[in-house]
Design an enzyme around this catalytic site. Structure first.
Site, short mmCIF file in Angstrom:
data_model
loop_
_atom_site.label_atom_id
_atom_site.label_comp_id
_atom_site.label_asym_id
_atom_site.label_seq_id
_atom_site.Cartn_x
_atom_site.Cartn_y
_atom_site.Cartn_z
CG ASP A 298 -2.27 0.91 0.80
OD1 ASP A 298 -2.84 0.37 1.63
OD2 ASP A 298 -2.37 1.98 0.33
CD GLU A 498 -6.49 5.96 2.77
OE1 GLU A 498 -6.21 5.73 2.09
OE2 GLU A 498 -5.74 4.88 3.46
C1 GLC Z 1 -4.83 3.81 -0.14
C2 GLC Z 1 -5.51 2.74 0.50
C3 GLC Z 1 -5.56 2.29 -0.86
C4 GLC Z 1 -5.86 2.19 -2.07
C5 GLC Z 1 -4.01 3.18 -2.21
C6 GLC Z 1 -3.58 4.24 -3.70
O1 GLC Z 1 -3.56 4.80 1.42
O2 GLC Z 1 -5.12 2.64 1.92
O3 GLC Z 1 -6.55 1.00 -0.73
O4 GLC Z 1 -5.23 1.24 -3.03
O5 GLC Z 1 -3.62 4.33 -0.81
O6 GLC Z 1 -4.29 5.04 -3.92
#
Ligand code: GLC
Length: 650
Positions: A298, A498
């Site tokens: 991530d 988030e």
């Molecule tokens: C974020 C998320 C993830 C996402 C990634 C790219 O922090 O946790 O779900 O796909 O970054 O945006």
């Protein structure tokens, strides 16, 4: 490994190595692997953000992938056109294929968060978020939504979506509750297979990852929805059996459906960050479950594994991360990994395994033989983005997602009624859509940012037009002259994503008391009310329920707000045109601190249980007056002192 496999009941991987296509894939992989220097191999393991890496950087470092993070778009333009996206995709592709005089460089992969439609793109169809789709209980619908989303993603020249989220959400205080389909694995497992197939095509079929299809991502591995107190990026303390039996079903179904990428979760399990968890990423995911695609980190998630970033990078790759998603400083990460590879801290065998997986996914996606994005079938199809057929599909999804908690007899509405639309959500497409929409948090959007959208108010106006009725917009609820026949009060959570959505409790009125005041004023003036609640989670709304004659949960419905009026109004013949069919995929709390609350709990006693939802066939179903004592009184809704697991420079 054998002992792990026996505990995890390994599934057969979906792609049979004997397939002719798999033999061709293997040849491509080995040929390119042999041709890459250690520097180019490391480059393939880096995913850079488009705001920080140019096509020239991609060429110079042989970057394996780019992404546009939430809210990131070509030249930072929120209203970038399909042609703008496509032109940038061509630029990255051309640069990656260029290798000296030849054009046989390794093609680059572009990933995006098309998590409820291609929702970063101006004009795209924005479907309901997953919590509403869970309430719809319609896996055929899910497959259609995924296929429509894939078409819109391909139209912009992008290869890969970081979806579906397969969280089984156990504490609704979590800011990502709405990204999950349910608190129960049965729906997550059912949907996982359908969504992956809708995005990628049927594994093993000729059309698999063919024109109009994109790579899918099973995320976030494993158990992210079970953190203590629902803290985003927090610690999961459940047993291995619970991880296996409650949380892994969606990922197993996705792997069996041929998902090609898995994203590691930010959370930790028993204090060890998943991004550095070799047992989970290699022993379980790649070993026992037989996953042979790529594991992507991530956003800078690997940096959370250790204090020293160079050490963290090596630990994460050695644990099983193949592709490092870098938020900002991809050059530093490139240097870190190269240095650790040269020093042997990351064995070359691990580097080769990671690069083999990355090349395998690219070969299965046909990228080595594809022309530049703009010349691919379905690419550049400007009509695909926000296509009327996709919008109708989204409107159907809105209808099917609505859950009726209370009906004191005021629904369904007559089309010749005089209706007043109140509340800050009545004419607010941004609020309808929630997070991960044009911007990361879904904030800062107004209605003209959605040229292919319809607000809930606009849907009501459409419903009464020419039928002798009227729809009046008054966010404050104030009106002069004759009282309306009914007031529709549209209210709920403001967009978030988030950790920014983490709450300390579930009381709605604790952070917004305005809707209750509006509802009570209508009640005093004898105006029947229908509440339409926009939320990314079940919340404690007993006062609002008591003050409403009917209460509809619309979750985060996306751009097709007209779907709400479709269900609330009678059809031309006076009968309900569409009945409520939504059923709760999350249990509804009895009080503001009533969480975790999940079907199957020993002392399970929700206000409305998992699977609950009224319909017109049920007739008038009022609720007895509910207790209005707010158990969260005095507790801040948001934990200002929460030490966020990670804050990214977005
Ligand atoms: C974020 C998320 C993830 C996402 C990634 C790219 O922090 O946790 O779900 O796909 O970054 O945006």
């Amino acid at each position: 490994m054998r002992e792990i496999a026996s505990r995890w009941q390994a599934d057969a991987s979906a792609l049979d190595p004997a397939l002719p296509s798999e033999r061709k894939v293997a040849r491509i992989v080995e040929r390119h692997l042999r041709s890459l220097s250690v520097e180019k191999k490391v480059g393939q393991m880096i995913q850079a953000e488009i705001a920080n890496a140019t096509p020239m950087d991609a060429a110079e470092f042989a970057l394996g992938s780019v992404l546009n993070g939430g809210g990131s778009s070509p030249a930072g333009d929120k209203r970038a056109s399909v042609d703008d996206w496509l032109a940038l995709a061509d630029a990255y592709h051309d640069a990656s294929r260029r290798r000296g005089a030849s054009r046989d460089g390794v093609p680059i992969l572009w990933g995006t968060d098309a998590v409820h439609g291609h929702s970063n793109v101006y004009g795209a169809t924005v479907f309901p978020h997953n919590i509403g789709l869970g309430a719809a209980r319609d896996s055929d619908l899910m497959c259609c939504i995924a296929a429509a989303t894939a078409r819109e993603v391909v139209a912009t020249g992008i290869d890969w979506t970081f979806a579906p989220t397969l969280a089984v959400v156990r504490d609704d205080r979590w800011g990502r509750t709405y990204e999950g389909y349910s608190e129960h694995p049965e729906l997550v497992v059912e949907y996982a297979q359908r969504v992956v197939t809708g995005l990628q095509g049927v594994a093993g079929d000729p059309g698999f990852l063919g024109p109009g299809r994109v790579l899918a991502t099973a995320k976030h591995f494993l158990g992210e929805g079970h953190t203590t107190d629902g803290h985003d990026q927090g610690d999961v303390a459940c047993s291995e059996e619970t991880l296996r039996d409650l949380h892994a079903g969606g990922h197993r179904a996705a792997i069996a459906a041929g998902v090609q990428t898995v994203m590691a979760g930010f959370h930790s399990w028993h204090g060890t960050k998943v991004h550095g968890h070799e047992y989970l990423l290699t022993g379980v995911l790649k070993g026992a479950l037989g996953f042979d695609g790529l594991v992507v980190s991530d956003w800078d998630g690997y940096l959370q594994v250790a204090e020293d970033r160079r050490e963290a990078c090596a630990m994460s790759v050695n644990a099983g991360v193949d592709l490092l998603m870098v938020g900002v400083d991809w050059r530093q990460t490139y240097d870190d990994l190269l240095q650790q590879a040269v020093a042997g801290v990351v064995p070359m065998s691990r580097i080769d395994d990671a690069v083999r997986r990355i090349l395998r996914v690219k070969a299965r996606a046909g990228l080595f033989s594809s022309p530049r994005p703009s010349q691919r079938l379905c690419a550049g199809d400007r009509t695909a983005v926000g296509h009327p057929a996709h919008r109708e599909l989204a409107r159907r999804a809105v209808r099917e997602s609505l859950v009726l908690l209370k009906n004191g007899g005021v629904l369904p509405l007559r089309r010749d009624a005089n209706v007043l639309l109140a509340g800050d959500g009545a004419d607010n497409i941004g609020k309808q859509c929630g997070g991960w929409t044009l911007t990361w948090q879904g904030t800062g959007n107004d209605n003209d940012d959605f040229p292919n959208g319809m607000s809930i108010f606009e849907g009501f106006a459409q419903a009464v037009a020419g039928k002798g009725g009227t729809a009046t917009l008054s966010p404050s609820g104030e009106f002069t002259g004759p009282a309306p026949d009914v007031a529709i009060v549209v209210f709920g959570e403001n967009p978030y994503a988030e950790g920014d959505g983490d709450r300390r409790h579930l009381s709605f009125s604790a952070h917004d008391s305005e809707p209750l005041a509006i509802l009570r004023k209508f009640k005093e003036r004898g105006v029947p009310t229908v509440s339409v609640f926009l939320a990314g989670r079940p919340m404690w709304v007993n006062p609002e329920l008591n003050a409403s004659d009917a209460f509809v949960v619309a979750w985060l419905p996306g751009t097709e707000g007209g779907g709400v009026a479709d269900v609330l109004f009678r059809g031309p013949g006076g009968e309900p045109q569409h009945d409520f069919r939504g059923r709760l995929s999350y249990s509804w709390p009895r009080h503001a601190l009533h969480t975790p609350l999940n079907v199957g709990d020993i002392d399970y006693s929700p206000l409305f249980p998992y699977g609950f939802g009224l319909s017109y066939r049920d007739g008038r179903r009022d609720t007895s007056r509910l207790d209005e004592a707010d158990a969260a009184a005095g507790i801040p809704a948001v934990d200002e002192h929460r030490v966020s697991g990670w804050t990214y420079p977005r």
